[in-house]
Scaffold this motif. Sequence first.
Motif, PDB file in Angstrom:
ATOM      1  N   UNK A   1       0.800  -1.229   0.000  1.00  0.00           N
ATOM      2  CA  UNK A   1       0.000   0.000   0.000  1.00  0.00           C
ATOM      3  C   UNK A   1       0.836   1.284   0.000  1.00  0.00           C
ATOM      4  N   UNK A   2       2.014   1.216  -0.595  1.00  0.00           N
ATOM      5  CA  UNK A   2       2.833   2.426  -0.728  1.00  0.00           C
ATOM      6  C   UNK A   2       2.254   3.285  -1.851  1.00  0.00           C
ATOM      7  N   UNK A   3       2.379   4.575  -1.720  1.00  0.00           N
ATOM      8  CA  UNK A   3       1.925   5.477  -2.781  1.00  0.00           C
ATOM      9  C   UNK A   3       2.922   5.408  -3.948  1.00  0.00           C
ATOM     10  N   UNK A   4       2.494   5.920  -5.100  1.00  0.00           N
ATOM     11  CA  UNK A   4       3.406   5.962  -6.242  1.00  0.00           C
ATOM     12  C   UNK A   4       4.625   6.827  -5.925  1.00  0.00           C
ATOM     13  N   UNK A   5       4.411   7.895  -5.180  1.00  0.00           N
ATOM     14  CA  UNK A   5       5.520   8.764  -4.786  1.00  0.00           C
ATOM     15  C   UNK A   5       6.523   7.994  -3.922  1.00  0.00           C
ATOM     16  N   UNK A   6       6.025   7.224  -2.976  1.00  0.00           N
ATOM     17  CA  UNK A   6       6.907   6.434  -2.108  1.00  0.00           C
ATOM     18  C   UNK A   6       7.668   5.383  -2.913  1.00  0.00           C
ATOM     19  N   UNK A   7       6.982   4.768  -3.857  1.00  0.00           N
ATOM     20  CA  UNK A   7       7.638   3.766  -4.707  1.00  0.00           C
ATOM     21  C   UNK A   7       8.721   4.431  -5.547  1.00  0.00           C
ATOM     22  N   UNK A   8       8.411   5.570  -6.148  1.00  0.00           N
ATOM     23  CA  UNK A   8       9.392   6.285  -6.975  1.00  0.00           C
ATOM     24  C   UNK A   8      10.602   6.695  -6.141  1.00  0.00           C
ATOM     25  N   UNK A   9      10.355   7.136  -4.929  1.00  0.00           N
ATOM     26  CA  UNK A   9      11.451   7.534  -4.050  1.00  0.00           C
ATOM     27  C   UNK A   9      12.345   6.330  -3.740  1.00  0.00           C
ATOM     28  N   UNK A  10      11.738   5.188  -3.500  1.00  0.00           N
ATOM     29  CA  UNK A  10      12.517   3.971  -3.222  1.00  0.00           C
ATOM     30  C   UNK A  10      13.308   3.535  -4.461  1.00  0.00           C
ATOM     31  N   UNK A  11      12.718   3.674  -5.633  1.00  0.00           N
ATOM     32  CA  UNK A  11      13.392   3.254  -6.867  1.00  0.00           C
ATOM     33  C   UNK A  11      14.516   4.193  -7.288  1.00  0.00           C
ATOM     34  N   UNK A  12      14.222   5.478  -7.304  1.00  0.00           N
ATOM     35  CA  UNK A  12      15.127   6.438  -7.924  1.00  0.00           C
ATOM     36  C   UNK A  12      15.891   7.307  -6.928  1.00  0.00           C
ATOM     37  N   UNK A  13      15.501   7.271  -5.677  1.00  0.00           N
ATOM     38  CA  UNK A  13      16.212   8.029  -4.658  1.00  0.00           C
ATOM     39  C   UNK A  13      15.547   9.359  -4.330  1.00  0.00           C
ATOM     40  N   UNK A  14      15.653   9.746  -3.090  1.00  0.00           N
ATOM     41  CA  UNK A  14      15.034  10.974  -2.592  1.00  0.00           C
ATOM     42  C   UNK A  14      15.646  12.205  -3.251  1.00  0.00           C
ATOM     43  N   UNK A  15      16.886  12.096  -3.654  1.00  0.00           N
ATOM     44  CA  UNK A  15      17.574  13.225  -4.277  1.00  0.00           C
ATOM     45  C   UNK A  15      16.962  13.574  -5.639  1.00  0.00           C
ATOM     46  N   UNK A  16      16.496  12.557  -6.383  1.00  0.00           N
ATOM     47  CA  UNK A  16      15.944  12.777  -7.722  1.00  0.00           C
ATOM     48  C   UNK A  16      14.437  13.011  -7.724  1.00  0.00           C
ATOM     49  N   UNK A  17      13.745  12.417  -6.761  1.00  0.00           N
ATOM     50  CA  UNK A  17      12.288  12.519  -6.723  1.00  0.00           C
ATOM     51  C   UNK A  17      11.908  13.558  -5.678  1.00  0.00           C
ATOM     52  N   UNK A  18      11.400  14.693  -6.151  1.00  0.00           N
ATOM     53  CA  UNK A  18      11.072  15.762  -5.202  1.00  0.00           C
ATOM     54  C   UNK A  18       9.559  15.885  -5.063  1.00  0.00           C
ATOM     55  N   UNK A  19       9.150  16.183  -3.854  1.00  0.00           N
ATOM     56  CA  UNK A  19       7.728  16.352  -3.550  1.00  0.00           C
ATOM     57  C   UNK A  19       7.158  17.543  -4.307  1.00  0.00           C
ATOM     58  N   UNK A  20       7.938  18.599  -4.418  1.00  0.00           N
ATOM     59  CA  UNK A  20       7.475  19.828  -5.075  1.00  0.00           C
ATOM     60  C   UNK A  20       7.217  19.623  -6.569  1.00  0.00           C
ATOM     61  N   UNK A  21       8.057  18.826  -7.219  1.00  0.00           N
ATOM     62  CA  UNK A  21       7.937  18.629  -8.672  1.00  0.00           C
ATOM     63  C   UNK A  21       7.197  17.339  -9.037  1.00  0.00           C
ATOM     64  N   UNK A  22       6.679  16.644  -8.071  1.00  0.00           N
ATOM     65  CA  UNK A  22       6.097  15.320  -8.309  1.00  0.00           C
ATOM     66  C   UNK A  22       5.004  15.337  -9.360  1.00  0.00           C
ATOM     67  N   UNK A  23       4.158  16.323  -9.349  1.00  0.00           N
ATOM     68  CA  UNK A  23       3.001  16.321 -10.250  1.00  0.00           C
ATOM     69  C   UNK A  23       3.394  16.300 -11.730  1.00  0.00           C
ATOM     70  N   UNK A  24       4.509  16.926 -12.080  1.00  0.00           N
ATOM     71  CA  UNK A  24       4.969  16.968 -13.474  1.00  0.00           C
ATOM     72  C   UNK A  24       6.266  16.192 -13.683  1.00  0.00           C
TER      73      UNK A  24
END
Length: 166
Positions: A110-133
């Motif tokens: 039940x992880x969100x897509x954002x959480x999955x992306x963060x786990x896959x690509x790293x917190x440095x590349x996946x930002x909360x502010x730019x997530x929508x685009x």
Amino acid sequence: MNLVEVPPDLRAREVSALDVPLAVGQRDEVGLHVRSSPGGTQLALLGDAQPGEPLAVIIPLDDMAHDRLQAIERFIRSIHRQHLPDPRLTAAQRRRLGHMLQCLDGREEQASHFEVATALFGRRLVSDADWHDSAFRYQTYRLVRDGLRMVERDYRQLLRARRRLS
């Protein structure tokens, strides 16, 4: 790979079984299902065939016969410690399949897509502010979609060898 006991009329004078370590398996109505080591090849010892006795491979003559022959060659080479890479998937395809499995694991938890992306690509590349685009957002959605499709019906395509069109 389907194995049977070598028929007596096909045995050579000096018949010996291949010395292949096998992981303990389960027996069902088909036979004994085991894994070889090295390589981890799944083997089905059909009927009364037993590990440690001379065995033969059964190859159905269907549209996957060529793929089965390649698998047999990889198995025999692995027994003799001669690694032959599986040509059906490129390194990039293997990596993408791994990402698809990680996405499905995250979805299962039940992880969100954002959480999955963060786990896959790293917190440095996946930002909360730019997530929508974010390109990572779209890539994560595609990985989840393709992973679900693979689980539902397309996983068998992995078994088919890529062939050149001539």
